[in-house]
Enzyme design. Sequence first.
Site, PDB file in Angstrom:
ATOM      1  N   SER A 226      -4.894  -3.673  -2.181  1.00 24.89           N
ATOM      2  CA  SER A 226      -3.588  -3.151  -1.560  1.00 24.89           C
ATOM      3  C   SER A 226      -3.854  -3.457  -0.055  1.00 24.89           C
ATOM      4  O   SER A 226      -2.893  -3.304   0.683  1.00 24.89           O
ATOM      5  CB  SER A 226      -3.045  -1.800  -1.771  1.00 24.89           C
TER       6      SER A 226
ATOM      7  N   HIS B 132      -0.184   4.978  -8.350  1.00 24.56           N
ATOM      8  CA  HIS B 132      -0.391   5.665  -9.350  1.00 24.56           C
ATOM      9  C   HIS B 132       0.372   5.694 -10.873  1.00 24.56           C
ATOM     10  O   HIS B 132      -0.114   5.366 -12.045  1.00 24.56           O
ATOM     11  CB  HIS B 132      -0.537   7.399  -9.346  1.00 24.56           C
TER      12      HIS B 132
ATOM     13  N   TYR C  35      -8.122   2.306 -12.273  1.00 21.94           N
ATOM     14  CA  TYR C  35      -9.628   2.160 -11.697  1.00 21.94           C
ATOM     15  C   TYR C  35     -10.200   0.822 -11.610  1.00 21.94           C
ATOM     16  O   TYR C  35     -10.808   0.268 -12.238  1.00 21.94           O
ATOM     17  CB  TYR C  35     -10.553   2.946 -12.844  1.00 21.94           C
TER      18      TYR C  35
ATOM     19  N   TYR D 289      -2.867   9.088 -15.527  1.00 24.31           N
ATOM     20  CA  TYR D 289      -3.337  10.223 -16.345  1.00 24.31           C
ATOM     21  C   TYR D 289      -3.750  11.575 -15.735  1.00 24.31           C
ATOM     22  O   TYR D 289      -4.344  11.352 -14.532  1.00 24.31           O
ATOM     23  CB  TYR D 289      -4.486   9.972 -17.606  1.00 24.31           C
TER      24      TYR D 289
ATOM     25  N   ARG E 235       0.909  -1.131   0.074  1.00 23.60           N
ATOM     26  CA  ARG E 235       0.029  -0.156   0.041  1.00 23.60           C
ATOM     27  C   ARG E 235       0.677   1.200   0.087  1.00 23.60           C
ATOM     28  O   ARG E 235       1.813   1.447   0.669  1.00 23.60           O
ATOM     29  CB  ARG E 235      -0.743   0.078   1.104  1.00 23.60           C
ATOM     30  N   SER E 236       0.456   2.254  -0.793  1.00 28.67           N
ATOM     31  CA  SER E 236       1.181   3.519  -0.812  1.00 28.67           C
ATOM     32  C   SER E 236       0.300   4.608  -0.357  1.00 28.67           C
ATOM     33  O   SER E 236       0.535   5.054   0.630  1.00 28.67           O
ATOM     34  CB  SER E 236       1.918   3.817  -2.295  1.00 28.67           C
TER      35      SER E 236
ATOM     36  N   TYR F  81      -9.348   0.806 -17.649  1.00 26.19           N
ATOM     37  CA  TYR F  81      -8.227   1.655 -17.099  1.00 26.19           C
ATOM     38  C   TYR F  81      -7.770   0.917 -15.821  1.00 26.19           C
ATOM     39  O   TYR F  81      -8.663   0.745 -14.555  1.00 26.19           O
ATOM     40  CB  TYR F  81      -8.779   2.804 -16.640  1.00 26.19           C
TER      41      TYR F  81
END
Length: 538
Positions: A117, A181, A474, A187, A107-108, A471
């Site tokens: 995550s 990300h 998502y 994006y 996990r970030s 995506y």
Amino acid sequence: MKSPHFSLLPFLLVVLFSLSGTTLAHSHEDFLHCLSLRSAKSDSISRVIYTQNNSSYSSILDASIQNYRFATPATPKPSVIVTPRQTSHIQATIYCSKKYGLQIRIRSGGHDVEGLSYVSEVPFVILDLLNFRAVEVDTKNKVAWVESGATIGELYYRIAEKSKTLAFPAGVCHTVGVGGHFSGGGYGMLMRKYGLAADHVIDAHLIDVNGRIIDRKSMGEDLFWAIRGGGGNTFGIVLAWKVKLVSIPAVVTVFTVNRDLEQNATKIVHRWQYIAHKLPDDIFTDVTITKVNSSQEGKKTIQAAFKALFLGGVDKLIPLIQDRFPELGLVKENCIEMSWVESILYFGGVSTKSSDVLLDRDALPKQFFKLKSDYLKEPIPESGFEGIWRTFSEKEAEFSFMMMVAFGGKMDAIPETELPYPHRAGNLYQASYLVGWSKEENAESQKYISWIRRLYSYMATYVSKSPREAYYNYRDLDIGTNNNGYTSYAQASIWGRKDFKNNFNRLVHVKTVVDPENFFKNEQSIPPISPPLKKKRH
């Protein structure tokens, strides 16, 4: 007379479950003991370990969860949370998890919208990179090193701190973690001018399944390709990313124009589809569809919010939009000139103008929600939008939106094989759909999830096909999942080709080389081509 085997069955089940619980408990204790032995300084690692008996366990677990749908008492919890402060803590966690059969969830920022995550149905530990958040900006060479636990807001803040004419092309939600990300593509508002965040990663430090720390040169170009869009936690743990910064003007212009059905929204949205992707690269534009109060008391209507960022001043923007998109009716009063970093706050829905909020990981509200995505290669006819409006008029859509983000520009110029993220040329725009609900309604969440599935089903006629693209950032488990154990190539292809198209094959090849036993895995991670052969016992 009953068979004695049946009378023994309840007893045997109790014994088996007891043994299973005992095994898990021993595995848990052995894992903790292993961590202390493997760490260079055992006392240092003890300060970054949280078990369910620790008073801080719940606060550490919940702090990064952005989708409260996965923060309920029924949500599976990790045996241990490790919040490493040095690379040896990460190496020890990998080694001990492998040795005692625990999955690692990495996990970030916690924006994994399906909770992958920090949730698993099998025994697992969370490796939370929240302490790996350093950002070093070098304006002279226009590069930065950013650790995976930093948020993109922290990266933006550090860039703006040193320069008003440098930026980075990533997303607008500033609390998103860099690790997830970047590794999914990433994006944002500079996409049409410069492409994705992952397009600007020029080096990385990664810990592989064997605990080695490797960079671009030592990992090789195949693995370096894979982590920039194919999901970094599939192939190892990315500690830090080296990114190249991009040039922007000191002054940019933004606008928001709202139009509802009584203001001809259907025709304007329909027309937007033909224009937005052809606008100059300096313009980013999107449309957000929501249900709002009508001018008629007690009634609702559909509103389309047209937003844009222009890399330049208002005097150049106005004549451009009035010429290319006169249907919008843009006037100077709709526009605001500001700095690039202020535009991040504007698009992110942050009310304050102070960039200090970019350092606040709790600045944005957390919700219960479900998210889905699509890509469109042809415009939706006006009659198609009428059906969308009807779906949004349903009572479950009270807290929902559909966002349409224009593509074109630089995205058309980059081959779909350049990185794992394949959704490049040929897409007019990306559509995403979100439905939310309150804590009190969570017991009835299924009706809201059913609503967004109905909307997604309705959209099938108009969106990309064979595959229906999605995506990766998502996450949507509706499009397919892996097993907790062995997952076949064919099974993973169901969701993998939607996220990665033909790039999925190359990702599988890389995975097979770097992690053949599939240690780094989750419900939507790239699998190796086949499980490793086990040696026969004689």
